[in-house]
Enzyme design. Structure first.
Site, PDB file in Angstrom:
ATOM      1  N   TRP A 105     -25.030 -58.106 -22.444  1.00 32.61           N
ATOM      2  CA  TRP A 105     -24.420 -59.188 -23.226  1.00 32.61           C
ATOM      3  C   TRP A 105     -23.846 -58.653 -24.525  1.00 32.61           C
ATOM      4  O   TRP A 105     -22.763 -59.075 -24.955  1.00 32.61           O
ATOM      5  CB  TRP A 105     -25.418 -60.310 -23.486  1.00 32.61           C
ATOM      6  N   ASP A 175     -26.833 -63.216 -31.294  1.00 29.77           N
ATOM      7  CA  ASP A 175     -26.830 -64.012 -30.066  1.00 29.77           C
ATOM      8  C   ASP A 175     -28.295 -64.277 -29.720  1.00 29.77           C
ATOM      9  O   ASP A 175     -29.041 -63.365 -29.375  1.00 29.77           O
ATOM     10  CB  ASP A 175     -26.135 -63.205 -28.963  1.00 29.77           C
ATOM     11  N   LYS A 199     -30.644 -71.533 -21.387  1.00 30.60           N
ATOM     12  CA  LYS A 199     -31.808 -70.677 -21.226  1.00 30.60           C
ATOM     13  C   LYS A 199     -33.067 -71.408 -21.717  1.00 30.60           C
ATOM     14  O   LYS A 199     -34.041 -71.508 -21.016  1.00 30.60           O
ATOM     15  CB  LYS A 199     -31.632 -69.367 -21.996  1.00 30.60           C
TER      16      LYS A 199
HETATM   17  C1  LIG Z   1     -26.712 -66.022 -20.585  1.00 33.78           C
HETATM   18  C2  LIG Z   1     -26.362 -65.275 -21.813  1.00 33.78           C
HETATM   19  C3  LIG Z   1     -25.036 -65.236 -22.305  1.00 33.78           C
HETATM   20  C4  LIG Z   1     -23.868 -65.859 -21.577  1.00 33.78           C
HETATM   21  O1  LIG Z   1     -23.910 -67.195 -21.658  1.00 33.78           O
HETATM   22  P1  LIG Z   1     -22.822 -68.146 -20.960  1.00 33.78           P
HETATM   23  O2  LIG Z   1     -23.223 -69.453 -21.497  1.00 33.78           O
HETATM   24  O3  LIG Z   1     -22.969 -67.992 -19.497  1.00 33.78           O
HETATM   25  O4  LIG Z   1     -21.481 -67.705 -21.449  1.00 33.78           O
HETATM   26  C5  LIG Z   1     -24.815 -64.570 -23.488  1.00 33.78           C
HETATM   27  N1  LIG Z   1     -25.799 -63.961 -24.151  1.00 33.78           N
HETATM   28  C6  LIG Z   1     -27.075 -63.971 -23.711  1.00 33.78           C
HETATM   29  C7  LIG Z   1     -28.133 -63.279 -24.480  1.00 33.78           C
HETATM   30  C8  LIG Z   1     -27.386 -64.622 -22.521  1.00 33.78           C
HETATM   31  O5  LIG Z   1     -28.653 -64.628 -22.074  1.00 33.78           O
END
Ligand SMILES: *Cc1c(COP(=O)(O)O)cnc(C)c1O
Length: 363
Positions: A105, A175, A199
């Site tokens: 990511w 993030d 998540k």
């Molecule tokens: C799942 C995830 C993403 C991507 O998220 P989307 O909503 O599918 O764009 C980005 N960063 C992390 C840490 C993730 O777990």
């Protein structure tokens, strides 16, 4: 209604939500508080929805102790759109930013940011298959960098920042898609935090952005209107139709977490849950956790047997016991147990019990 048979869902995302919240949402699905309609059918300009979004923001501020000089946004586009919005909005002076590469990511965010400025990887753990968090010092960061970017919890590899990265006086962007509300965080250490909801918060389709107010309002004038944080800040996330249903569920999850006693209580439970699995992994002769101990995630726990056939058998066997989605990410294989806030402790106990039995019969 027949009592539902719930599986233990170890999916990394979209993932488990609290049964209590789902039940509550179910009970309101045809008639939200006497309106005669569902939140899904409701105007985002109605007074009922206004209350939903305002309460959600207030409760998130309470849960995370968000200082007043930060804005909270409920927008769309997932974590992925933030990979673009962050550089578009924050590369305002030198147009330089330093990224710490701790997994897929972070790498995706890094590649995207390169379209907008002079982006450098300041450290990476790719040399050891992202099994650790590289440490940095403020002097590693370019003097004039507009910001430093980290992925706080690496959903795919199962590593996590167990200490704040030391970026000196630089703006830190994180993030937190897979760890938001799992632990207490000092928001004031960050310039911007974002998280896709699917998540640990709500269904997919909602992204939460927490941004220090002074950072907004500096995007280039040709920035598409939706991609400018200022657009959403100025309209309290109601510039266009927001993901109303997701915001409603997120709001219910916030209330649920507050009722549990807030994030300190949730964090303690998370530590206890993760510890049960890690403790077993450390003594197991069959399973191995690849992530360095000091960098382990409380949310996503990766482990392998070292034998792909055996891994497959383990995952199949778990399914028969109603434990689903234990396969590792397609890019790393092995197993991954995602044990977000809403994973009941009994789910973790059931998993460890199954792992012990599996080990006994295979060694
Ligand atoms: C799942 C995830 C993403 C991507 O998220 P989307 O909503 O599918 O764009 C980005 N960063 C992390 C840490 C993730 O777990």
């Amino acid at each position: 209604m027949k009592e539902a048979k719930r599986a233990y869902n170890f999916s990394a995302g979209p993932s488990v939500l609290p049964a209590k919240v789902l039940k509550e949402a179910g009970s309101e699905i045809l008639d939200y508080k006497g309106t005669g309609i569902s939140v899904m059918e409701m105007s985002h300009r109605s007074k009922e929805f206004k209350k939903i979004i305002e309460d959600a923001e207030e409760n998130l501020r309470k849960l995370m102790n968000i200082p007043d000089d930060y804005d909270v946004l409920f927008i769309q586009g997932g974590g992925t759109l933030q990979f673009s919005m962050v550089p578009i909005n924050l590369l305002t002076k030198s147009k330089k930013a330093d990224y710490i590469i701790t997994g897929s990511w972070a790498k995706k965010a890094f590649e995207e940011a390169k379209k907008f400025g002079d982006i450098r990887a300041v450290a990476s753990s790719e040399d050891e298959n992202f099994s650790y968090i590289p440490k940095i010092k403020p002097s590693d960061i370019r003097e004039d960098a507009d910001y430093v970017y980290v992925c706080y919890n690496n959903t795919i590899y199962g590593s996590h920042y167990n200490e704040y990265p030391d970026v000196g006086d630089k703006v830190l962007v994180a993030d937190m898609s897979s760890c938001i509300l799992s632990e207490e965080i000092d928001v004031s250490k960050f310039g911007l935090i974002f998280a896709g909801a699917q998540k640990n918060l709500a269904p997919a389709g909602l992204t939460i952005v927490i941004i220090k107010h002074e950072l907004q309002g500096k995007a280039p004038t040709n920035t598409p209107v939706y991609l400018d944080y200022a657009t959403h800040i100025n309209k309290n996330s109601l510039y266009n139709t927001p993901p109303c249903w997701q915001i409603y569920i997120a709001g219910e999850v916030f209330k649920y977490l507050l009722n549990l006693g807030g994030i300190s209580v949730v964090h303690e439970t998370n530590m206890r849950k993760a510890d049960k699995i890690y403790k077993y992994l450390d003594e197991s002769k069959l399973f191995k956790g690849p992530v360095r101990k000091e960098d382990r995630s409380l949310m996503n726990i990766t482990f392998v047997t070292g034998d792909a056939e055996l891994d497959k058998e383990f995952i199949e066997g778990a399914k028969k016991e109603n434990m689903i989605n234990l396969a590792g990410h397609r890019s790393v294989s092995g197993m991954r147990a995602s044990i977000y806030n809403a994973m009941p402790e009994e789910g973790v106990d059931a998993l460890v019990d199954y792992m012990r039995r599996f080990e006994k019969s295979h060694i």
